[in-house]
Design a protein around this motif. Structure first.
Motif, PDB file in Angstrom:
ATOM      1  N   CYS A  98      -1.276  12.477   6.266  1.00  0.00           N
ATOM      2  CA  CYS A  98      -2.396  12.665   5.348  1.00  0.00           C
ATOM      3  C   CYS A  98      -1.908  13.313   4.069  1.00  0.00           C
ATOM      4  O   CYS A  98      -0.756  13.709   3.954  1.00  0.00           O
ATOM      5  CB  CYS A  98      -3.471  13.536   5.993  1.00  0.00           C
ATOM      6  N   THR A 136       2.038   8.427  10.942  1.00  0.00           N
ATOM      7  CA  THR A 136       0.657   8.861  10.708  1.00  0.00           C
ATOM      8  C   THR A 136       0.705  10.185   9.960  1.00  0.00           C
ATOM      9  O   THR A 136       1.512  11.063  10.286  1.00  0.00           O
ATOM     10  CB  THR A 136      -0.101   9.040  12.038  1.00  0.00           C
ATOM     11  N   SER A 191      -4.004   8.558   7.350  1.00  0.00           N
ATOM     12  CA  SER A 191      -3.553   7.187   7.169  1.00  0.00           C
ATOM     13  C   SER A 191      -2.378   6.899   8.096  1.00  0.00           C
ATOM     14  O   SER A 191      -1.696   7.811   8.562  1.00  0.00           O
ATOM     15  CB  SER A 191      -3.166   6.910   5.717  1.00  0.00           C
ATOM     16  N   ARG A 192      -2.187   5.632   8.348  1.00  0.00           N
ATOM     17  CA  ARG A 192      -1.050   5.169   9.148  1.00  0.00           C
ATOM     18  C   ARG A 192      -0.290   4.191   8.269  1.00  0.00           C
ATOM     19  O   ARG A 192      -0.891   3.283   7.690  1.00  0.00           O
ATOM     20  CB  ARG A 192      -1.556   4.484  10.416  1.00  0.00           C
ATOM     21  N   ASN A 193       0.997   4.409   8.133  1.00  0.00           N
ATOM     22  CA  ASN A 193       1.777   3.493   7.322  1.00  0.00           C
ATOM     23  C   ASN A 193       2.943   2.916   8.102  1.00  0.00           C
ATOM     24  O   ASN A 193       3.450   3.522   9.035  1.00  0.00           O
ATOM     25  CB  ASN A 193       2.218   4.126   6.001  1.00  0.00           C
ATOM     26  N   PHE A 218      -3.246   2.827   0.175  1.00  0.00           N
ATOM     27  CA  PHE A 218      -4.399   3.295   0.945  1.00  0.00           C
ATOM     28  C   PHE A 218      -5.656   2.506   0.577  1.00  0.00           C
ATOM     29  O   PHE A 218      -6.489   2.224   1.408  1.00  0.00           O
ATOM     30  CB  PHE A 218      -4.558   4.786   0.617  1.00  0.00           C
ATOM     31  N   ASN A 219      -5.785   2.156  -0.715  1.00  0.00           N
ATOM     32  CA  ASN A 219      -6.958   1.417  -1.199  1.00  0.00           C
ATOM     33  C   ASN A 219      -6.815  -0.087  -1.067  1.00  0.00           C
ATOM     34  O   ASN A 219      -7.737  -0.822  -1.371  1.00  0.00           O
ATOM     35  CB  ASN A 219      -7.205   1.716  -2.683  1.00  0.00           C
ATOM     36  N   SER A 224      -8.797  11.676   5.290  1.00  0.00           N
ATOM     37  CA  SER A 224      -7.536  11.515   4.565  1.00  0.00           C
ATOM     38  C   SER A 224      -6.412  10.980   5.449  1.00  0.00           C
ATOM     39  O   SER A 224      -5.310  10.741   4.970  1.00  0.00           O
ATOM     40  CB  SER A 224      -7.100  12.849   3.936  1.00  0.00           C
ATOM     41  N   ASN A 234       0.059   1.000   3.838  1.00  0.00           N
ATOM     42  CA  ASN A 234      -0.676   2.197   4.221  1.00  0.00           C
ATOM     43  C   ASN A 234      -2.118   1.813   4.548  1.00  0.00           C
ATOM     44  O   ASN A 234      -2.754   1.073   3.795  1.00  0.00           O
ATOM     45  CB  ASN A 234      -0.642   3.192   3.059  1.00  0.00           C
ATOM     46  N   THR A 235      -2.633   2.318   5.660  1.00  0.00           N
ATOM     47  CA  THR A 235      -3.975   1.960   6.129  1.00  0.00           C
ATOM     48  C   THR A 235      -4.746   3.211   6.508  1.00  0.00           C
ATOM     49  O   THR A 235      -4.193   4.102   7.152  1.00  0.00           O
ATOM     50  CB  THR A 235      -3.872   1.043   7.372  1.00  0.00           C
ATOM     51  N   ARG A 236      -5.996   3.247   6.148  1.00  0.00           N
ATOM     52  CA  ARG A 236      -6.866   4.346   6.567  1.00  0.00           C
ATOM     53  C   ARG A 236      -6.987   4.352   8.086  1.00  0.00           C
ATOM     54  O   ARG A 236      -7.135   3.299   8.705  1.00  0.00           O
ATOM     55  CB  ARG A 236      -8.268   4.178   5.992  1.00  0.00           C
TER      56      ARG A 236
END
Length: 125
Positions: free
Chosen positions: A80, A78, A95-97, A30-31, A93, A115-117
């Motif tokens: 959270c 998608t 995210s799409r992975n 995510f980061n 919170s 993983n992307t916000r």
């Protein structure tokens, strides 16, 4: 596999979480951190569980599976992190992975996970 991963997340068990990946897998978090190999994923995720992620659950909103062959699939999901007792996702919170899955010895494992916000962080000033 998704249920095993969610259970490992809830138990904050980096090794069990990493066991859902192939030995040479890649994870982009995510980061934006890049974790490499099952051992690196186990170590990195345990650090996140011990430092930042506290008693949350993974929640899937939608999932799209495409098979690239009998032993390879791409999943776009998608979801959270839910902080109990909440049962709904906070916008920050989401995210799409994207998961590249491979079947090894009759078992599906993740070979690559990114993983992307969904909602971008506000710009810093």
């Amino acid at each position: 596999m998704r249920d095993r991963q969610a259970d490992a997340w809830f138990r904050e068990d980096g090794r069990a979480f990493a066991a859902t990946f192939t030995r040479e897998a890649d994870v982009v978090t995510f980061n934006g951190d890049h974790l490499r190999t099952r051992e690196g994923i186990a170590t990195g995720m345990q650090y996140y569980f011990d430092t930042y992620i506290d008693h949350t659950r993974l929640h899937t909103l939608d999932e799209h599976v495409r098979f690239a062959g009998p032993d390879r699939a791409v999943i776009v999901r998608t979801g959270c992190q839910l902080v109990p007792p909440s049962t709904t996702c906070r916008p920050d919170s989401l995210s799409r992975n994207t998961n590249v899955m491979v079947r090894q010895h009759g078992r599906w494992l993740q070979d690559s996970f990114q993983n992307t916000r969904v909602v971008a962080l506000p710009p810093t000033t």
